[in-house]
Write a protein that holds these residues in place. Structure first.
Motif, PDB file in Angstrom:
ATOM      1  N   LYS A  57      -8.223  36.186  10.187  1.00  6.92           N
ATOM      2  CA  LYS A  57      -8.266  35.377  11.406  1.00  6.92           C
ATOM      3  C   LYS A  57      -8.158  36.252  12.657  1.00  6.92           C
ATOM      4  N   GLU A  58      -7.295  37.258  12.579  1.00  9.40           N
ATOM      5  CA  GLU A  58      -7.100  38.141  13.727  1.00  9.40           C
ATOM      6  C   GLU A  58      -8.350  38.983  14.008  1.00  9.40           C
ATOM      7  N   LEU A  59      -8.901  39.594  12.975  1.00  6.38           N
ATOM      8  CA  LEU A  59     -10.033  40.507  13.149  1.00  6.38           C
ATOM      9  C   LEU A  59     -11.298  39.778  13.580  1.00  6.38           C
ATOM     10  N   LEU A  60     -11.463  38.536  13.103  1.00  3.22           N
ATOM     11  CA  LEU A  60     -12.664  37.769  13.433  1.00  3.22           C
ATOM     12  C   LEU A  60     -12.430  36.771  14.565  1.00  3.22           C
ATOM     13  N   HIS A  61     -11.215  36.771  15.124  1.00  3.97           N
ATOM     14  CA  HIS A  61     -10.879  35.897  16.263  1.00  3.97           C
ATOM     15  C   HIS A  61     -11.143  34.427  15.927  1.00  3.97           C
ATOM     16  N   LEU A  62     -10.682  33.998  14.770  1.00  2.00           N
ATOM     17  CA  LEU A  62     -10.921  32.632  14.322  1.00  2.00           C
ATOM     18  C   LEU A  62      -9.968  31.656  15.000  1.00  2.00           C
ATOM     19  N   ILE A 153     -30.175  39.490  10.905  1.00  6.44           N
ATOM     20  CA  ILE A 153     -30.083  38.633  12.091  1.00  6.44           C
ATOM     21  C   ILE A 153     -28.761  38.966  12.779  1.00  6.44           C
ATOM     22  N   ARG A 154     -28.853  39.537  13.952  1.00 14.97           N
ATOM     23  CA  ARG A 154     -27.654  40.019  14.636  1.00 14.97           C
ATOM     24  C   ARG A 154     -27.339  39.180  15.882  1.00 14.97           C
ATOM     25  N   HIS A 155     -27.589  37.898  15.776  1.00 13.46           N
ATOM     26  CA  HIS A 155     -27.247  37.008  16.889  1.00 13.46           C
ATOM     27  C   HIS A 155     -26.784  35.673  16.334  1.00 13.46           C
ATOM     28  N   ASP A 156     -26.103  34.910  17.167  1.00 13.00           N
ATOM     29  CA  ASP A 156     -25.637  33.576  16.789  1.00 13.00           C
ATOM     30  C   ASP A 156     -26.640  32.535  17.271  1.00 13.00           C
ATOM     31  N   PHE A 157     -26.827  31.483  16.484  1.00 12.46           N
ATOM     32  CA  PHE A 157     -27.740  30.414  16.874  1.00 12.46           C
ATOM     33  C   PHE A 157     -26.997  29.398  17.749  1.00 12.46           C
ATOM     34  N   ASP A 158     -27.649  28.993  18.808  1.00 14.71           N
ATOM     35  CA  ASP A 158     -27.068  28.020  19.730  1.00 14.71           C
ATOM     36  C   ASP A 158     -27.638  26.642  19.405  1.00 14.71           C
ATOM     37  N   THR A 159     -26.880  25.838  18.676  1.00 16.51           N
ATOM     38  CA  THR A 159     -27.344  24.528  18.240  1.00 16.51           C
ATOM     39  C   THR A 159     -26.151  23.594  18.073  1.00 16.51           C
ATOM     40  N   SER A 173     -18.915  43.882  10.173  1.00 16.83           N
ATOM     41  CA  SER A 173     -19.699  44.995  10.717  1.00 16.83           C
ATOM     42  C   SER A 173     -20.222  44.698  12.110  1.00 16.83           C
ATOM     43  N   ARG A 174     -20.050  43.480  12.575  1.00 19.77           N
ATOM     44  CA  ARG A 174     -20.542  43.107  13.903  1.00 19.77           C
ATOM     45  C   ARG A 174     -19.686  41.976  14.460  1.00 19.77           C
ATOM     46  N   GLU A 175     -19.529  41.983  15.749  1.00 21.62           N
ATOM     47  CA  GLU A 175     -18.795  40.899  16.400  1.00 21.62           C
ATOM     48  C   GLU A 175     -19.692  39.666  16.522  1.00 21.62           C
ATOM     49  N   PHE A 176     -19.118  38.493  16.364  1.00 20.86           N
ATOM     50  CA  PHE A 176     -19.862  37.257  16.530  1.00 20.86           C
ATOM     51  C   PHE A 176     -18.910  36.188  17.055  1.00 20.86           C
ATOM     52  N   ASP A 177     -19.485  35.100  17.543  1.00 20.37           N
ATOM     53  CA  ASP A 177     -18.697  33.987  18.068  1.00 20.37           C
ATOM     54  C   ASP A 177     -18.427  33.014  16.930  1.00 20.37           C
ATOM     55  N   PRO A 178     -17.215  32.963  16.401  1.00 26.04           N
ATOM     56  CA  PRO A 178     -16.946  32.105  15.244  1.00 26.04           C
ATOM     57  C   PRO A 178     -17.122  30.621  15.540  1.00 26.04           C
ATOM     58  N   THR A 179     -17.014  30.237  16.805  1.00 31.04           N
ATOM     59  CA  THR A 179     -17.156  28.818  17.133  1.00 31.04           C
ATOM     60  C   THR A 179     -18.590  28.334  16.979  1.00 31.04           C
ATOM     61  N   LYS A 180     -19.528  29.255  16.789  1.00 31.05           N
ATOM     62  CA  LYS A 180     -20.927  28.881  16.553  1.00 31.05           C
ATOM     63  C   LYS A 180     -21.178  28.539  15.083  1.00 31.05           C
ATOM     64  N   TYR A 181     -20.165  28.679  14.240  1.00 24.28           N
ATOM     65  CA  TYR A 181     -20.325  28.486  12.802  1.00 24.28           C
ATOM     66  C   TYR A 181     -19.354  27.431  12.294  1.00 24.28           C
ATOM     67  N   SER A 182     -19.820  26.655  11.320  1.00 24.25           N
ATOM     68  CA  SER A 182     -18.942  25.697  10.648  1.00 24.25           C
ATOM     69  C   SER A 182     -18.478  26.215   9.299  1.00 24.25           C
ATOM     70  N   LEU A 183     -19.265  27.096   8.692  1.00 20.12           N
ATOM     71  CA  LEU A 183     -18.863  27.689   7.405  1.00 20.12           C
ATOM     72  C   LEU A 183     -19.528  29.042   7.247  1.00 20.12           C
ATOM     73  N   ILE A 184     -18.744  30.015   6.839  1.00 19.91           N
ATOM     74  CA  ILE A 184     -19.223  31.377   6.561  1.00 19.91           C
ATOM     75  C   ILE A 184     -18.722  31.765   5.182  1.00 19.91           C
ATOM     76  N   TYR A 185     -19.579  32.383   4.393  1.00 12.34           N
ATOM     77  CA  TYR A 185     -19.115  32.891   3.102  1.00 12.34           C
ATOM     78  C   TYR A 185     -19.653  34.298   2.872  1.00 12.34           C
ATOM     79  N   ALA A 186     -18.924  35.057   2.066  1.00  7.02           N
ATOM     80  CA  ALA A 186     -19.321  36.443   1.821  1.00  7.02           C
ATOM     81  C   ALA A 186     -18.706  36.961   0.533  1.00  7.02           C
TER      82      ALA A 186
END
Length: 355
Positions: A57-62, A153-159, A173-186
Motif C-alpha cells: 500500500k505504501e509503495l503503490l500509494h493505495l 502500455i505505460r499510461h493509465d486509461f481515463d474512463t 517498475s513504474r509509477e501509476f495512479d491507483p485510483t484509475k484502477y478497480s482491480l490489479i493482479y500480478a
C-alpha cells in the motif's frame, strides 16, 4: 563465472531477497524452526502478512478503500476469477498478446466479451490505439506488459468504466495512479518473489454486483474477510515478497526502480538500434522496459545460434526468445543490475566486430 540472469520468469531476485529468504528457511524469526514448517496462523507469520500488505500500500500509494491479497493459482487463475466476480453482462478487453488472449478466452465463459482492439494482425508487435472504451460494460481489461512480444502500455486509461489490469511483469517498475484502477493482479515471479503467489489489489466497491453464485474459494470477498488466509497461503513466496518490498523501500521506492529500469532499457535499445547485426521486433513507441525483444537482421540470421553460444560464454543466461516467436529476449526486471546490461551490450559489440 558470474552469471547475468535475463530469464523472463521465474526471474532474477535481489541478493537481499535471496539471502533473507535463505536465512528464514534455516531459522525463521528466532523460532528455532524453518519458515517452511511453521503455522501460517502463528503471530510471527501474521506479522509477515501484515507488513507485506502495508508495504504494498505504501509503495503503490493505495487509498484506504483498496485491499491487498496474496493468493495462489498464478495470474492464469485470475483470468477466470476476474470475470467470475465482475462480469455480469458484458466486459471489454484489448488483445495485445498471449496472456491477453488467454484472459479473453476465460472471460467468454461468463458473459459477452467485446474485444475493442487487437494487434494480432502483425503478431502483437505494437499496442493498438484509437479505440473507444464503451460505457455499458462491467469493466475494461488490459495487460500492461507483454512478456513474450516485448510491448508495454505505460499510461493509465481515463474512463468511468472500472479498469482491470494484469500487471504481472511490470508491477513495481513504474509509477501509476491507483485510483484509475478497480482491480490489479500480478504473478509474483517477475518483480516480487519466487513463483507460487499472486498479488491482487482490489477496490472494495467493485465487488458483490454479479447475479451468480461464486464458489467460496473464488470469491475475492472471502479472501478479504480472511486476510488472505482462508486456506493455507503460499508462505515462503509471501515472505520473499516481503523481503523484496523492503528492498524496494530501501532503494527509494517505485520511482527509483523506474529510473533504473529506464536507464537499463535505454542502454540496450540504443545498442540494438546501432548494431549492424540486430534489430528490434516491436514498434519503437510501444517498447517494453521490462522485456526487450530483438532478432538478427535477415542478412545475419544464420548467426543466431552462434551469438547465443557467444553470450553464454560471457555468463549471459536467459536471453533466448519465447518458443512461439524465437530470436532473443532480455528481461530487465528490477533486480537485474545495470552492470549485467552493460555485459550484454559489450557482448553484442564484440560479436559485431567479429562478423
Amino acid at each position: 563465472m558470474k552469471k547475468h540472469n535475463f530469464y523472463a520468469g521465474p526471474s532474477i531476485l535481489s541478493p537481499y531477497t535471496i539471502q533473507k529468504t535463505a536465512e528464514a528457511i534455516q531459522d525463521f524469526s528466532d523460532m528455532g524452526l524453518s519458515i517452511l514448517e511453521i503455522s501460517h496462523r502463528s503471530k510471527q507469520f501474521q506479522a509477515v502478512m501484515d507488513e507485506a500488505v502495508a508495504l504494498t500500500k505504501e509503495l503503490l500509494h493505495l487509498p484506504e478503500n483498496y485491499h491487498v491479497l496474496f493468493l495462489g493459482g498464478g495470474a492464469s487463475l485470475q483470468f477466470c476469477m476476474v470475470p467470475f466476480n465482475l462480469l455480469n453482462k458484458k466486459a471489454a478487453y484489448i488483445n495485445t498478446g498471449t496472456w491477453a488472449t488467454n484472459a479473453i478466452k476465460e472471460a467468454k465463459l461468463f458473459g459477452d466479451v467485446e474485444v475493442l482492439a487487437s494487434s494480432e494482425d502483425t503478431k502483437f508487435n505494437y499496442i493498438p490505439k484509437n479505440f473507444t472504451i464503451p460505457n455499458d460494460v462491467d469493466y475494461f481489461h488490459f495487460t500492461s506488459n507483454n512478456t513474450i512480444y516485448g510491448t508495454e502500455i505505460r499510461h493509465d486509461f481515463d474512463t468511468e468504466v472500472p479498469v482491470v489490469c494484469d500487471m504481472s511483469s511490470d508491477i513495481f517498475s513504474r509509477e501509476f495512479d491507483p485510483t484509475k484502477y478497480s482491480l490489479i493482479y500480478a504473478g509474483a515471479q517477475k518483480n516480487l518473489a519466487p513463483s507460487g503467489v499472486t498479488i491482487v489489489i482490489v477496490k472494495e466497491d467493485i465487488l458483490g454486483k454479479v447475479n451468480r453464485e461464486i464458489p467460496t474459494m473464488l470469491d475475492y470477498r472471502t479472501h478479504i474477510k480472511k486476510g488472505s488466509m482462508f486456506n493455507t497461503p503460499p508462505v515462503l513466496p509471501i515472505y520473499s515478497a516481503l523481503m523484496t518490498l523492503r528492498y524496494y523501500k530501501e532503494m527509494g521506492g517505485v520511482k527509483a526502480m523506474e529510473k533504473l529500469d529506464m536507464e537499463k532499457a535505454t542502454l540496450l535499445y540504443d545498442e540494438i538500434d546501432r548494431n549492424k547485426l540486430f534489430t528490434g521486433t516491436v514498434a519503437e513507441e510501444d517498447r517494453s522496459i521490462m522485456n526487450v525483444c530483438f532478432v538478427m537482421k535477415p542478412d545475419y540470421a544464420e548467426l543466431e545460434k552462434d551469438f547465443m553460444e557467444f553470450a553464454t560464454s560471457k555468463g549471459i543466461v536467459g536471453i533466448k526468445g519465447h518458443r512461439s516467436v524465437g530470436g532473443f529476449r532480455a528481461s530487465l526486471y528490477n533486480a537485474l543490475p545495470l552492470d549485467s546490461v552493460k555485459v550484454l551490450v559489450d557482448a553484442m559489440k564484440e560479436f559485431e566486430a567479429k562478423h
